[in-house]
Design a protein around this motif. Structure first.
Motif, PDB file in Angstrom:
ATOM      1  N   PRO A 144       0.814  -1.224   0.000  1.00  0.00           N
ATOM      2  CA  PRO A 144       0.000   0.000   0.000  1.00  0.00           C
ATOM      3  C   PRO A 144       0.842   1.266   0.000  1.00  0.00           C
ATOM      4  CG  PRO A 144      -0.857  -1.595   1.595  1.00  0.00           C
ATOM      5  CD  PRO A 144       0.461  -2.125   1.118  1.00  0.00           C
ATOM      6  N   ALA A 145       2.087   1.182   0.448  1.00  0.00           N
ATOM      7  CA  ALA A 145       2.945   2.371   0.463  1.00  0.00           C
ATOM      8  C   ALA A 145       3.181   2.912  -0.942  1.00  0.00           C
ATOM      9  CB  ALA A 145       4.285   2.036   1.123  1.00  0.00           C
ATOM     10  N   HIS A 146       3.311   2.027  -1.927  1.00  0.00           N
ATOM     11  CA  HIS A 146       3.507   2.478  -3.312  1.00  0.00           C
ATOM     12  C   HIS A 146       2.261   3.218  -3.812  1.00  0.00           C
ATOM     13  CE1 HIS A 146       7.195   0.242  -3.432  1.00  0.00           C
ATOM     14  NE2 HIS A 146       6.585  -0.909  -3.259  1.00  0.00           N
ATOM     15  N   ARG A 147       1.086   2.650  -3.498  1.00  0.00           N
ATOM     16  CA  ARG A 147      -0.162   3.280  -3.922  1.00  0.00           C
ATOM     17  C   ARG A 147      -0.336   4.636  -3.263  1.00  0.00           C
ATOM     18  NH1 ARG A 147      -2.997  -0.680  -2.942  1.00  0.00           N
ATOM     19  NH2 ARG A 147      -3.748  -0.204  -0.835  1.00  0.00           N
ATOM     20  N   GLU A 148      -0.011   4.731  -1.986  1.00  0.00           N
ATOM     21  CA  GLU A 148      -0.140   6.002  -1.269  1.00  0.00           C
ATOM     22  C   GLU A 148       0.811   7.056  -1.834  1.00  0.00           C
ATOM     23  OE1 GLU A 148      -1.332   8.846   1.576  1.00  0.00           O
ATOM     24  OE2 GLU A 148      -2.256   7.051   0.697  1.00  0.00           O
TER      25      GLU A 148
ATOM     26  N   ALA B  50       1.486  12.013  -5.075  1.00  0.00           N
ATOM     27  CA  ALA B  50       2.125  12.697  -6.203  1.00  0.00           C
ATOM     28  C   ALA B  50       1.078  13.349  -7.098  1.00  0.00           C
ATOM     29  CB  ALA B  50       2.968  11.700  -7.001  1.00  0.00           C
ATOM     30  N   VAL B  51      -0.039  12.657  -7.332  1.00  0.00           N
ATOM     31  CA  VAL B  51      -1.113  13.232  -8.153  1.00  0.00           C
ATOM     32  C   VAL B  51      -1.719  14.448  -7.454  1.00  0.00           C
ATOM     33  CG1 VAL B  51      -3.412  12.827  -9.101  1.00  0.00           C
ATOM     34  CG2 VAL B  51      -1.646  11.080  -9.339  1.00  0.00           C
ATOM     35  N   HIS B  52      -1.974  14.327  -6.151  1.00  0.00           N
ATOM     36  CA  HIS B  52      -2.542  15.459  -5.413  1.00  0.00           C
ATOM     37  C   HIS B  52      -1.603  16.664  -5.446  1.00  0.00           C
ATOM     38  CE1 HIS B  52      -5.598  13.036  -2.789  1.00  0.00           C
ATOM     39  NE2 HIS B  52      -5.780  12.882  -4.082  1.00  0.00           N
ATOM     40  N   GLU B  53      -0.293  16.398  -5.353  1.00  0.00           N
ATOM     41  CA  GLU B  53       0.665  17.497  -5.388  1.00  0.00           C
ATOM     42  C   GLU B  53       0.675  18.174  -6.755  1.00  0.00           C
ATOM     43  OE1 GLU B  53       4.452  17.556  -6.292  1.00  0.00           O
ATOM     44  OE2 GLU B  53       5.086  19.031  -4.841  1.00  0.00           O
TER      45      GLU B  53
ATOM     46  N   ALA C 218       7.099   5.743 -10.953  1.00  0.00           N
ATOM     47  CA  ALA C 218       6.629   6.121  -9.629  1.00  0.00           C
ATOM     48  C   ALA C 218       7.505   5.621  -8.506  1.00  0.00           C
ATOM     49  CB  ALA C 218       5.195   5.604  -9.435  1.00  0.00           C
ATOM     50  N   ASP C 219       7.961   4.376  -8.576  1.00  0.00           N
ATOM     51  CA  ASP C 219       8.615   3.779  -7.408  1.00  0.00           C
ATOM     52  C   ASP C 219      10.108   3.625  -7.597  1.00  0.00           C
ATOM     53  OD1 ASP C 219       5.838   1.518  -7.246  1.00  0.00           O
ATOM     54  OD2 ASP C 219       6.073   3.468  -6.295  1.00  0.00           O
ATOM     55  N   ALA C 220      10.837   3.959  -6.580  1.00  0.00           N
ATOM     56  CA  ALA C 220      12.277   3.687  -6.599  1.00  0.00           C
ATOM     57  C   ALA C 220      12.487   2.188  -6.480  1.00  0.00           C
ATOM     58  CB  ALA C 220      12.961   4.414  -5.447  1.00  0.00           C
ATOM     59  N   PRO C 221      13.549   1.632  -7.108  1.00  0.00           N
ATOM     60  CA  PRO C 221      13.790   0.201  -6.990  1.00  0.00           C
ATOM     61  C   PRO C 221      13.988  -0.224  -5.540  1.00  0.00           C
ATOM     62  CG  PRO C 221      15.226   1.236  -8.632  1.00  0.00           C
ATOM     63  CD  PRO C 221      14.560   2.338  -7.877  1.00  0.00           C
ATOM     64  N   GLN C 222      13.396  -1.378  -5.198  1.00  0.00           N
ATOM     65  CA  GLN C 222      13.544  -1.862  -3.819  1.00  0.00           C
ATOM     66  C   GLN C 222      14.289  -3.186  -3.784  1.00  0.00           C
ATOM     67  OE1 GLN C 222      12.373  -0.525  -0.955  1.00  0.00           O
ATOM     68  NE2 GLN C 222      11.879   1.262  -2.071  1.00  0.00           N
TER      69      GLN C 222
END
Length: 239
Positions: A146-150, A155-158, A185-189
């Motif tokens: 869920p952290a990726h979705r949040e 980012a969209v709201h900003e 969107a996501d940095a590699p983990q």
């Protein structure tokens, strides 16, 4: 007014808007810092002997011992996998001809745990086993966390907020969203940003009458990034 036919040239799209429908292009970004969801450790079990069969038997026994120990933690272990296996002859460095001095064997095991208290205890107990080398832990988030979705939502709201501020500076308002582009969107983990590691340890066997205290492992916070490009039209401002 006539309708253009298929043979007639169509009007080209104007990428930067028009005086009647000016556009705003913005970028929205988000950065979250969250707790990891699981940790991964690497376990390398080794054996060595002058006889191939003896080395293989020792390796099989130690591998079974390590696997049984990992699996004894039940639901705390989310996944356990066996990777590389090798049994290799080591030749003498001097003398004529090729003479085998000894055989070396190794098995690589990977385990993923969601209970970090159990993780500290398990790593300590594994390190107490004969000829066992431990790597890790590598802290990480799941791909569907869920952290990726949040982060994407923020980012969209900003991006919307930033566009509204530009429009407000011109004394007008946004009219419509024209484009929203995900630009990674996501940095590699790593499966995550730089993974946390503890020092690798290798033991040749612990004294039978002593047990090492469980390691106190502090989970490394994970950094999640999201970024979008957005284009909006706005009501023509009165300049």
């Amino acid at each position: 007014m006539t309708t253009p036919t298929a043979d007639e040239p169509q009007p080209a799209a104007v990428p930067y808007g028009t005086p009647d429908a000016p556009r705003i292009a913005v970028r929205g970004e988000a950065h979250l810092e969250v707790d990891p969801e699981f940790a991964r450790i690497g376990i390398t079990v080794s054996a060595r002997g002058r006889d191939r069969r003896a080395a293989l038997d020792d390796l099989t026994r130690r591998n079974t011992t390590a696997l049984d120990l990992v699996k004894s933690y039940g639901d705390a272990v989310e996944r356990v996998e066996t990777g590389a296996f090798s049994i290799t002859p080591e030749l003498t460095k001097h003398g004529r001809g090729e003479r085998i001095r000894t055989y070396q064997g190794a098995v690589r095991i990977t385990a993923e745990l969601t209970d970090f208290t159990a993780l500290g205890e398990l790593t300590t107990r594994l390190a107490d086993l004969d000829l066992t080398h431990i790597d890790g832990p590598w802290w990480a988030l799941r791909p569907d966390s869920p952290a990726h979705r949040e982060a994407r939502r923020k980012a969209v709201h900003e991006a919307v907020q930033r566009a509204r501020e530009y429009a407000d500076a011109l004394g007008t308002t946004l009219a419509a969203l024209v484009e929203l582009a995900d630009i990674g969107a996501d940095a590699p983990q790593p499966y995550s940003a730089t993974p946390g590691r503890m020092r690798s340890v290798a033991y040749g066997g612990a004294a039978e009458d002593s047990a090492a205290a469980p390691l106190d492992l502090e989970p490394q916070r994970q950094h999640v990034y999201a970024s979008v490009n957005a284009r909006f039209t706005m009501t023509p401002p009165a300049l």
